[in-house]
Design an enzyme around this catalytic site. Sequence first.
Site, PDB file in Angstrom:
ATOM      1  N   ASP A  25      -4.297  -4.320  -0.656  1.00  0.00           N
ATOM      2  CA  ASP A  25      -3.065  -3.537  -0.485  1.00  0.00           C
ATOM      3  C   ASP A  25      -2.853  -2.697  -1.746  1.00  0.00           C
ATOM      4  OD1 ASP A  25      -2.837  -5.058   1.840  1.00  0.00           O
ATOM      5  OD2 ASP A  25      -1.688  -6.598   0.809  1.00  0.00           O
ATOM      6  N   SER A  44      -6.196  -4.656   5.296  1.00  0.00           N
ATOM      7  CA  SER A  44      -5.844  -3.907   4.090  1.00  0.00           C
ATOM      8  C   SER A  44      -4.891  -2.785   4.472  1.00  0.00           C
ATOM      9  CB  SER A  44      -7.084  -3.292   3.432  1.00  0.00           C
ATOM     10  OG  SER A  44      -7.975  -4.284   2.978  1.00  0.00           O
ATOM     11  N   SER A 103      -6.414  -9.433   1.807  1.00  0.00           N
ATOM     12  CA  SER A 103      -5.897  -8.104   2.132  1.00  0.00           C
ATOM     13  C   SER A 103      -5.896  -7.214   0.893  1.00  0.00           C
ATOM     14  CB  SER A 103      -4.471  -8.221   2.682  1.00  0.00           C
ATOM     15  OG  SER A 103      -4.022  -6.966   3.146  1.00  0.00           O
TER      16      SER A 103
END
Length: 342
Positions: free
Chosen positions: A269, A229, A267
């Site tokens: 983000d 992340s 992930s």
Amino acid sequence: MAITAGDAGLTCGILPAGARNAITDVPGVLVGHCTLSEGEVNTGVTAILPHGGDLFRRKVMAAAEIINGFGKTVGLVQVQELGTIETPILLTNTLSVGTCATALIREAIRRNPDIGRRTGTVNPVVGECNDGPLNDIQALAVTEDHALAALADAGDGAVAQGSVGAGTGMTCFGFKGGIGSASRRLSLGGADHHLGALVLANFGRAGDLVLPDGRRPDPRREAEAESGSVIIVLATDVPLEHRQLARVARRAGAGIARLGAFWGHGSGDITIAFDTANAVDHEEKAAFTTLRVLNETHIDLLFRAAAEATQEAVLNAMLAAPPFTGRAGQHRPSLADWLKSG
């Protein structure tokens, strides 16, 4: 002594950096850390304060951009709805979000005893990344006192980077990641302004990193599915309203894409952006208020600044982090060492 992207000749874009090349180039912004590194525990808390006063009473304009939503942040629903931030922003590991949120709530109540009784409740903002490979995340080692220590450590000078605070146990493109920061100086309306970025860099598949000069560093680790992340915090003293801040926040994604990230399924983000130029008074009684905002024909300058500062902040996080061996002997090499060996 840690090197920066600039020291390594890794130029990110064309805009000039601020004096510190950090988010604290935006006047009033403060950053602090609390680092836990002992045995299998390698984690911590990083605090970003838009100003040093009472944020509940004097909120700042804000927005968020969910680039890929595999994350456990707290507070962004209200940020998106109301367009303000009313607590410091804390960054930590995934399983310590609740603890840090409680610490922010307690601190806000301490300063404002009317919260939840004679006035509204408070919206804490906490971002996270999973540092489990290098940290015993199940130990739940972060306490409210650690969160308060990061707040107490906050200052407006140089920003400590690399394996510090929330970045202690983070991995980036197979190398050691962590906390990084950078800024861009902007000339608008006959005056200098700044946009600064601070990142918690814990993303990217091993072998995917692309440097500004085109080189592709090899951490000599097997590439795994993208499951890290990155939390990106942007600050500016250019007067913007919520919608404009959301547009600027979106461009941080260009900065991490330049490095080789593709925002994988696993992930988280996320960008959080705030503006220090327009305070929002909690006690405002007027039916109408005046807001000074950027003429949008000039907003491309901020888009470029967001992409460049984000890209450089990630590189600074990696370059400031020495080689690291964490939980269960898991090892992450240093990008700075790779550059020296090349």
